[in-house]
Scaffold this active site. Structure first.
Site, PDB file in Angstrom:
ATOM      1  N   ASP A  19      -8.726  -1.506  14.841  1.00 48.10           N
ATOM      2  CA  ASP A  19      -7.685  -1.473  13.565  1.00 48.10           C
ATOM      3  C   ASP A  19      -6.305  -1.860  13.973  1.00 48.10           C
ATOM      4  OD1 ASP A  19      -6.980  -0.306  10.957  1.00 48.10           O
ATOM      5  OD2 ASP A  19      -8.066   1.398  11.615  1.00 48.10           O
ATOM      6  N   ASP A  25      -7.133  -0.557   2.966  1.00 48.25           N
ATOM      7  CA  ASP A  25      -8.480   0.245   2.749  1.00 48.25           C
ATOM      8  C   ASP A  25      -8.855   0.402   1.138  1.00 48.25           C
ATOM      9  OD1 ASP A  25      -8.111   0.546   5.365  1.00 48.25           O
ATOM     10  OD2 ASP A  25      -7.469   2.734   5.281  1.00 48.25           O
TER      11      ASP A  25
END
Length: 431
Positions: free
Chosen positions: A154, A209
């Site tokens: 991430d 996301d």
């Protein structure tokens, strides 16, 4: 004349060094020849994970037959971490994962599955746990020793260090372990990773996301229009994980979501609670004809052939034919027409199979029309016909992204050539 020879020699040396560097530093794990399939904990469970949940999920992937149709990666996301020891090595939380990650990976492997983990290219993960920035070497060694097969990496708390720089460091550390670990770059598309990440990772997030709800799916889909050409064997565009089985999506919306992600050659990572799967959801994710589109060895994503406010037509090539998706974005059912010449770049008679109805529809010339329900989709596999030309006009081959890629790849050489020419131009007139 001698100076020109020296300059050209330096140019060729620089070119050679750049080629060597690129070859040496490229991702070298041989993975991702087709998009990965599996399950990830985040969309359903967020941080409420523990080793019992993961073991039960491994059992469910086997018991419900998902492993056997390709869902092989079992990936835990954020929040598994505990603390680092005095040597800098990270350990799992002794509260939620008391048996440790290696034991969990061993259990997963014993089920015929592959095991994935999560970390962050920052000093903290997005949930505030320990990241890998500055500890890439020891973390890569640790993951390899645990038997990790997949790393989702991430982009939070990243100290504003350029994305490519940080992701290349972990790539090199993973390569150094000699263990094949699928490397999933999750930098949310902020630095146009589709232009560089094929040398760094096996997949790269193209957007922020995904969220629960139909609008999030439509928004992410819109962002894929001009980048589909960058997907291919070994490296895939990643529009984020599947929300099939989560939230309040209708069955038609879930079919559309699953079909489009499959045809875009996105990773198919499930995110619902597989321990208690609704029958209708299992029917969607078990559609092996749709999965076959995703796993087709040619590895070509579909492209947008026509888009209006109410509908999309996406088409692409397969190793044994073509695929077409008739997608209804409208609030009522509509009829969508597939034109073989305009949408597929093919002429002649085509045999058509509906991949949701699992039914052959016969042979057609010129076009084929279907009524498509609200937010629904029709997925067709077509065989036969004759291709008209290599690059159809309806595909935007010269997008802004493609231009950026050209500048990044060749700009340094063009600049050097300009400097050389300018140098001799000045010398000539100075005389």
């Amino acid at each position: 004349m001698m100076s020109l020879k020296v300059s050209l020699s330096m140019f060729m040396t620089l070119f050679g060094l750049i080629c060597i560097i690129n070859e040496t530093n490229g991702l070298d794990n041989g993975l991702g020849r087709t998009p990965p399939m599996g399950w990830n904990s985040w969309n359903r469970f967020n941080c409420t994970i523990d080793e019992n949940l993961i073991k039960q999920t491994a059992d469910a992937l086997v018991d419900y037959g998902l492993r056997d149709i390709g869902y092989k990666y079992l990936n835990i996301d954020d929040c598994w971490m505990g603390e680092r020891d005095e040597q800098g090595y990270i350990h799992a939380s002794n509260i939620t994962f008391p048996g440790g990650i290696k034991a969990l990976a061993d259990y997963t492997h014993s089920k015929g599955l592959l095991f994935g983990i999560y970390s962050d290219a920052g000093y903290r993960t997005c949930a505030g746990r320990i990241g890998s920035l500055g500890f890439e070497d020891v973390d890569a060694i640790t993951y390899a020793s645990w038997g990790i097969d997949y790393l989702k990496y991430d982009n939070c708390y990243n100290e504003s260090i350029p994305e490519r720089q940080r992701y290349e460091i972990m790539r090199d550390m993973l390569n150094a372990t000699k263990r094949p670990i699928f490397y999933s770059i999750c930098e949310w598309g902020v630095s146009q990773p589709f232009l560089w990440a094929n040398e760094v990772g096996n997949s790269w997030r193209t957007t922020g996301d995904i969220h629960l709800g139909w609008e999030s799916i439509l928004d992410i889909l819109q962002q894929q229009h001009k980048i589909t050409q960058y997907a291919g064997p070994g490296g895939w565009n990643d529009p984020d994980m599947l929300q099939v089985g989560n939230g309040n999506l209708t069955i038609d919306e879930q079919k559309s979501h699953f079909s489009l992600w499959a045809a875009l050659k996105a990773p198919l990572l499930l995110g619902f609670d597989i321990r208690y799967p609704p029958t209708d959801v299992l029917g969607i994710v078990n559609n092996t004809e749709i999965i076959a589109i995703n796993q087709d060895p040619l590895g070509k994503s579909v492209n947008i052939a026509q888009s209006t406010k109410r509908m999309d037509v996406w088409t692409g090539e397969l190793s044994d034919g073509y695929v077409a998706l008739l997608f209804n974005k409208a609030e009522t059912s509509i009829t969508i027409n597939l034109n073989f010449t305009a949408h597929l770049n093919v002429q002649g008679e085509l045999s058509i199979r509906d991949l949701w109805e699992h039914e052959d529809k016969g042979a057609y010339n010129d076009s084929y029309s279907r009524e498509v329900p609200k937010h629904g989709i029709v997925v067709l596999k077509l065989t036969g016909g004759t291709k008209i030309k290599e690059y159809p006009d309806f595909i935007d081959q010269y997008s802004d992204a493609a231009l950026s890629e050209f500048v990044i790849k060749y700009g340094v050489f063009v600049l050097l050539l300009i400097v050389i020419v300018f140098q001799y131009y000045i010398r000539y007139f100075c005389k």
